[in-house]
Scaffold this motif. Structure first.
Motif, PDB file in Angstrom:
ATOM      1  N   ASN A  57     -56.629  19.155  12.222  1.00  0.00           N
ATOM      2  CA  ASN A  57     -55.100  19.022  12.569  1.00  0.00           C
ATOM      3  C   ASN A  57     -54.658  20.304  12.074  1.00  0.00           C
ATOM      4  O   ASN A  57     -53.461  20.764  12.183  1.00  0.00           O
ATOM      5  N   GLU A  58     -55.440  21.199  11.709  1.00  0.00           N
ATOM      6  CA  GLU A  58     -55.122  22.631  10.911  1.00  0.00           C
ATOM      7  C   GLU A  58     -55.154  23.577  12.096  1.00  0.00           C
ATOM      8  O   GLU A  58     -56.493  23.827  12.612  1.00  0.00           O
ATOM      9  N   PRO A  59     -54.342  24.779  12.192  1.00  0.00           N
ATOM     10  CA  PRO A  59     -54.512  25.570  13.267  1.00  0.00           C
ATOM     11  C   PRO A  59     -55.661  26.516  12.570  1.00  0.00           C
ATOM     12  O   PRO A  59     -55.757  26.838  11.719  1.00  0.00           O
ATOM     13  N   GLN A  60     -56.425  27.048  13.715  1.00  0.00           N
ATOM     14  CA  GLN A  60     -57.576  27.677  13.543  1.00  0.00           C
ATOM     15  C   GLN A  60     -57.209  28.969  12.739  1.00  0.00           C
ATOM     16  O   GLN A  60     -57.887  29.689  11.701  1.00  0.00           O
ATOM     17  N   GLN A  61     -56.292  29.820  13.003  1.00  0.00           N
ATOM     18  CA  GLN A  61     -56.026  31.048  12.319  1.00  0.00           C
ATOM     19  C   GLN A  61     -55.367  30.991  11.061  1.00  0.00           C
ATOM     20  O   GLN A  61     -55.310  31.775  10.252  1.00  0.00           O
ATOM     21  N   ALA A  62     -55.224  29.905  10.659  1.00  0.00           N
ATOM     22  CA  ALA A  62     -54.508  29.671   9.120  1.00  0.00           C
ATOM     23  C   ALA A  62     -55.504  29.832   8.139  1.00  0.00           C
ATOM     24  O   ALA A  62     -55.201  30.100   6.998  1.00  0.00           O
ATOM     25  N   THR A  63     -56.845  29.519   8.603  1.00  0.00           N
ATOM     26  CA  THR A  63     -57.992  29.789   7.576  1.00  0.00           C
ATOM     27  C   THR A  63     -59.061  30.720   7.882  1.00  0.00           C
ATOM     28  O   THR A  63     -59.994  31.025   7.286  1.00  0.00           O
ATOM     29  N   THR A  64     -59.319  31.167   9.218  1.00  0.00           N
ATOM     30  CA  THR A  64     -60.182  31.988   9.625  1.00  0.00           C
ATOM     31  C   THR A  64     -59.447  33.194  10.272  1.00  0.00           C
ATOM     32  O   THR A  64     -58.801  33.273  11.115  1.00  0.00           O
ATOM     33  N   PRO A  65     -60.046  34.556   9.771  1.00  0.00           N
ATOM     34  CA  PRO A  65     -59.378  35.802  10.434  1.00  0.00           C
ATOM     35  C   PRO A  65     -59.790  36.033  11.463  1.00  0.00           C
ATOM     36  O   PRO A  65     -60.889  35.487  12.204  1.00  0.00           O
ATOM     37  N   ALA A  66     -58.965  36.753  12.361  1.00  0.00           N
ATOM     38  CA  ALA A  66     -59.266  36.995  13.758  1.00  0.00           C
ATOM     39  C   ALA A  66     -60.785  37.623  13.905  1.00  0.00           C
ATOM     40  O   ALA A  66     -61.015  38.679  13.191  1.00  0.00           O
ATOM     41  N   GLY A  67     -61.383  37.091  15.215  1.00  0.00           N
ATOM     42  CA  GLY A  67     -62.891  37.782  15.377  1.00  0.00           C
ATOM     43  C   GLY A  67     -63.885  37.335  14.305  1.00  0.00           C
ATOM     44  O   GLY A  67     -65.042  37.835  14.499  1.00  0.00           O
ATOM     45  N   THR A  68     -63.401  36.386  13.654  1.00  0.00           N
ATOM     46  CA  THR A  68     -64.516  35.682  12.450  1.00  0.00           C
ATOM     47  C   THR A  68     -64.874  34.383  13.179  1.00  0.00           C
ATOM     48  O   THR A  68     -64.036  33.550  13.102  1.00  0.00           O
ATOM     49  N   LEU A  69     -66.275  33.968  13.224  1.00  0.00           N
ATOM     50  CA  LEU A  69     -66.650  32.756  13.444  1.00  0.00           C
ATOM     51  C   LEU A  69     -66.643  32.098  12.096  1.00  0.00           C
ATOM     52  O   LEU A  69     -67.350  32.341  11.228  1.00  0.00           O
ATOM     53  N   ASN A  70     -66.314  30.716  12.111  1.00  0.00           N
ATOM     54  CA  ASN A  70     -66.782  29.850  11.234  1.00  0.00           C
ATOM     55  C   ASN A  70     -68.080  29.252  11.356  1.00  0.00           C
ATOM     56  O   ASN A  70     -68.571  29.274  12.464  1.00  0.00           O
ATOM     57  N   ARG A  71     -68.488  28.469  10.426  1.00  0.00           N
ATOM     58  CA  ARG A  71     -69.982  27.837  10.461  1.00  0.00           C
ATOM     59  C   ARG A  71     -70.158  27.150  11.832  1.00  0.00           C
ATOM     60  O   ARG A  71     -71.015  27.157  12.443  1.00  0.00           O
ATOM     61  N   SER A  72     -69.106  25.906  12.103  1.00  0.00           N
ATOM     62  CA  SER A  72     -69.288  25.380  13.162  1.00  0.00           C
ATOM     63  C   SER A  72     -69.318  26.287  14.664  1.00  0.00           C
ATOM     64  O   SER A  72     -69.883  25.881  15.456  1.00  0.00           O
ATOM     65  N   GLU A  73     -68.335  26.970  14.733  1.00  0.00           N
ATOM     66  CA  GLU A  73     -68.342  27.873  15.790  1.00  0.00           C
ATOM     67  C   GLU A  73     -69.600  28.607  16.043  1.00  0.00           C
ATOM     68  O   GLU A  73     -70.214  28.880  17.052  1.00  0.00           O
ATOM     69  N   PHE A  74     -70.276  29.235  14.959  1.00  0.00           N
ATOM     70  CA  PHE A  74     -71.386  29.742  14.903  1.00  0.00           C
ATOM     71  C   PHE A  74     -72.532  29.025  15.576  1.00  0.00           C
ATOM     72  O   PHE A  74     -73.332  29.251  16.465  1.00  0.00           O
ATOM     73  N   ILE A  75     -72.913  27.844  14.997  1.00  0.00           N
ATOM     74  CA  ILE A  75     -73.875  26.888  15.187  1.00  0.00           C
ATOM     75  C   ILE A  75     -73.530  26.300  16.683  1.00  0.00           C
ATOM     76  O   ILE A  75     -74.683  26.281  17.573  1.00  0.00           O
ATOM     77  N   LEU A  76     -72.181  26.266  17.304  1.00  0.00           N
ATOM     78  CA  LEU A  76     -72.189  25.734  18.666  1.00  0.00           C
ATOM     79  C   LEU A  76     -72.516  26.836  19.416  1.00  0.00           C
ATOM     80  O   LEU A  76     -73.291  26.689  20.573  1.00  0.00           O
ATOM     81  N   SER A  77     -72.010  28.136  19.177  1.00  0.00           N
ATOM     82  CA  SER A  77     -72.659  29.191  19.995  1.00  0.00           C
ATOM     83  C   SER A  77     -74.008  29.521  20.006  1.00  0.00           C
ATOM     84  O   SER A  77     -74.672  29.832  21.131  1.00  0.00           O
ATOM     85  N   LEU A  78     -74.704  29.477  18.796  1.00  0.00           N
ATOM     86  CA  LEU A  78     -76.124  29.430  18.831  1.00  0.00           C
ATOM     87  C   LEU A  78     -76.890  28.466  19.648  1.00  0.00           C
ATOM     88  O   LEU A  78     -77.663  28.757  20.410  1.00  0.00           O
ATOM     89  N   MET A  79     -76.203  27.216  19.843  1.00  0.00           N
ATOM     90  CA  MET A  79     -76.920  26.158  20.579  1.00  0.00           C
ATOM     91  C   MET A  79     -76.614  26.388  21.856  1.00  0.00           C
ATOM     92  O   MET A  79     -77.591  26.260  22.932  1.00  0.00           O
ATOM     93  N   ARG A  80     -75.567  26.833  22.503  1.00  0.00           N
ATOM     94  CA  ARG A  80     -75.249  27.322  23.696  1.00  0.00           C
ATOM     95  C   ARG A  80     -76.031  28.374  24.365  1.00  0.00           C
ATOM     96  O   ARG A  80     -76.588  28.170  25.298  1.00  0.00           O
ATOM     97  N   GLU A  81     -76.379  29.470  23.669  1.00  0.00           N
ATOM     98  CA  GLU A  81     -77.173  30.581  23.881  1.00  0.00           C
ATOM     99  C   GLU A  81     -78.697  30.070  24.060  1.00  0.00           C
ATOM    100  O   GLU A  81     -79.299  30.523  25.051  1.00  0.00           O
ATOM    101  N   THR A  82     -79.071  29.199  23.152  1.00  0.00           N
ATOM    102  CA  THR A  82     -80.415  28.885  23.230  1.00  0.00           C
ATOM    103  C   THR A  82     -80.728  27.774  24.123  1.00  0.00           C
ATOM    104  O   THR A  82     -81.986  27.188  24.272  1.00  0.00           O
ATOM    105  N   TRP A  83     -79.593  26.903  24.712  1.00  0.00           N
ATOM    106  CA  TRP A  83     -79.812  25.982  25.221  1.00  0.00           C
ATOM    107  C   TRP A  83     -81.040  25.943  26.491  1.00  0.00           C
ATOM    108  O   TRP A  83     -81.658  25.121  26.712  1.00  0.00           O
ATOM    109  N   PRO A  84     -80.866  26.914  27.321  1.00  0.00           N
ATOM    110  CA  PRO A  84     -81.660  26.996  28.443  1.00  0.00           C
ATOM    111  C   PRO A  84     -83.170  27.204  27.975  1.00  0.00           C
ATOM    112  O   PRO A  84     -83.902  26.419  28.724  1.00  0.00           O
TER     113      PRO A  84
END
Length: 204
Positions: A30-57
């Motif tokens: 329930n907290e806005p993303q930009q409140a804790t994460t600087p612009a252009g920076t992936l947090n841990r969950s975003e990185f894992i999600l991105s990694l799995m999307r890229e490697t899924w095929p």
């Protein structure tokens, strides 16, 4: 080309990367993303999600290439389990449908128990969300259909003790975490019949 042994080793490395990754944690839901994460920076969950999307095929290709290699399937399911838990279910939700689809497809090809274990993890993590109850029920129904078609006699059940154990563990998880669609379906009766047959087996 890489064989199943080398692929299993690479899957283990990817799992360790996800487990040991240290990045900024995601903000509360329930907290806005930009409140804790600087612009252009992936947090841990975003990185894992991105990694799995890229490697899924690649992961999907691996499972189709060696569908009956138990060790490869086990390492793949372990990777999915840790990716889901480390990312956190609410953030990993965009991958839920393809994960369920891959799990059902791979089990139908392999009759390999790690996919049933992975399905039980999925039910445990998402079963309390009404929005996912139909998807989870359909997954369990499809996995059950594969089990019922493959294990028709006491001899079949005896020959696949790991599948039987994980299958009833999955059914128990469904009853505990997502009971409504199951108790309203004809699948419940089929599960009880299968359980009655299983009770006649000699347990070591």
């Amino acid at each position: 080309s890489a064989g199943p042994k080398q692929i299993s080793a690479e899957l283990c490395r990817l799992t360790v990367l996800i487990q040991q990754l240290r990045l900024r944690p995601p903000p509360p839901v329930n907290e806005p993303q930009q409140a804790t994460t600087p612009a252009g920076t992936l947090n841990r969950s975003e990185f894992i999600l991105s990694l799995m999307r890229e490697t899924w095929p690649m992961l999907d290709s691996v499972s189709q290439r060696y569908p009956r290699d138990f060790n490869c399937g086990e390492k793949l399911c372990r990777l999915h389990k840790h990716a889901l838990r480390e990312c956190r279910p609410v953030h990993y939700a965009p991958m839920l449908e393809p994960l369920v689809e891959q799990t059902v497809k791979n089990f139908s090809l392999s009759l390999s128990s790690p996919y049933l274990y992975l399905a039980s993890i999925i039910v445990a993590e998402y079963g309390n969300s009404p929005a996912h109850s139909k998807l989870l029920y359909d997954m369990v129904a499809n996995l059950s259909s594969t089990v019922f078609n493959a294990l028709r006699t006491t001899e079949d059940l005896t020959a696949h003790p790991d599948v039987v154990e994980e299958f009833f563990f999955l059914a128990g998880r469904m009853v505990n975490h997502c009971p409504s669609p199951l108790v309203q379906s004809s699948l419940l009766n089929s599960l009880l019949q299968c359980a009655a047959l299983g009770m006649k087996l000699h347990h070591r």
